[in-house]
Design a protein around this motif. Structure first.
Motif, PDB file in Angstrom:
ATOM      1  N   CYS A 213      57.137   4.447  -1.473  1.00 33.00           N
ATOM      2  CA  CYS A 213      55.702   4.491  -1.766  1.00 33.00           C
ATOM      3  C   CYS A 213      54.928   4.473  -0.459  1.00 33.00           C
ATOM      4  CB  CYS A 213      55.324   3.288  -2.631  1.00 33.00           C
ATOM      5  SG  CYS A 213      53.557   3.137  -2.893  1.00 33.00           S
TER       6      CYS A 213
ATOM      7  N   CYS B 240      52.488   0.940  -0.496  1.00 31.29           N
ATOM      8  CA  CYS B 240      53.035  -0.408  -0.345  1.00 31.29           C
ATOM      9  C   CYS B 240      54.388  -0.403   0.343  1.00 31.29           C
ATOM     10  CB  CYS B 240      53.136  -1.102  -1.700  1.00 31.29           C
ATOM     11  SG  CYS B 240      54.379  -0.365  -2.791  1.00 31.29           S
TER      12      CYS B 240
ATOM     13  N   CYS C 268      50.921   1.276  -7.445  1.00 36.20           N
ATOM     14  CA  CYS C 268      49.928   1.809  -6.503  1.00 36.20           C
ATOM     15  C   CYS C 268      49.150   2.964  -7.112  1.00 36.20           C
ATOM     16  CB  CYS C 268      50.608   2.240  -5.205  1.00 36.20           C
ATOM     17  SG  CYS C 268      51.206   0.841  -4.251  1.00 36.20           S
TER      18      CYS C 268
ATOM     19  N   ARG D 142      57.242   0.195  -0.739  1.00 33.57           N
ATOM     20  CA  ARG D 142      58.393  -0.186  -1.546  1.00 33.57           C
ATOM     21  C   ARG D 142      59.138   1.062  -1.980  1.00 33.57           C
ATOM     22  NH1 ARG D 142      55.626  -4.642  -5.438  1.00 33.57           N
ATOM     23  NH2 ARG D 142      54.209  -2.898  -5.633  1.00 33.57           N
TER      24      ARG D 142
ATOM     25  N   CYS E  19      54.169   4.547  -6.007  1.00 35.33           N
ATOM     26  CA  CYS E  19      54.867   3.870  -7.094  1.00 35.33           C
ATOM     27  C   CYS E  19      53.867   3.684  -8.248  1.00 35.33           C
ATOM     28  CB  CYS E  19      55.426   2.531  -6.604  1.00 35.33           C
ATOM     29  SG  CYS E  19      54.162   1.301  -6.269  1.00 35.33           S
TER      30      CYS E  19
HETATM   31 ZN   LIG Z   1      53.392   1.243  -4.077  1.00 30.79          ZN
END
Ligand SMILES: [Zn+2]
Length: 100
Positions: free
Chosen positions: A6, A9, A78, A11, A75
């Protein structure tokens, strides 16, 4: 298997059980010259001309920066946050000035 990260963030997006959202951003600077001509005012234009001559280099830099094309992976979390606030306005503005 391709792993996506992502861009908001950082992740990892597990595409086996998560949806990957892709945002495509294409920003262009648009100058509406017809508007300026319609509101023609000689004093104003002379002033503007002087200003533009002085700021020529700055204007060129600004134009280069205001054109942007990018693609970002998000993601699901987000993506939801992005939809709430796509222009990245700070939370005070998003609340709608109700505190003042
Ligand atoms: Zn994210």
């Amino acid at each position: 298997m391709i792993h996506y990260i992502c861009d908001r963030c950082k992740r990892q997006i597990n595409t086996a059980d998560q949806t990957r959202y892709v945002i495509q951003i294409d920003i262009q600077s648009v100058v509406d010259n017809s508007q300026v001509e319609m509101e023609e005012d000689i004093d104003h234009l002379a002033e503007l001309h002087q200003m533009l001559e002085g700021m020529n280099q700055e204007v060129l830099n600004e134009e280069a920066q205001s054109s942007h094309h990018g693609q970002y992976d998000l993601c699901p979390e987000c993506h939801r946050q992005f939809l709430k606030n796509p222009l990245g306005r700070d939370s005070m503005l998003a609340l709608g000035f109700s505190n003042n």
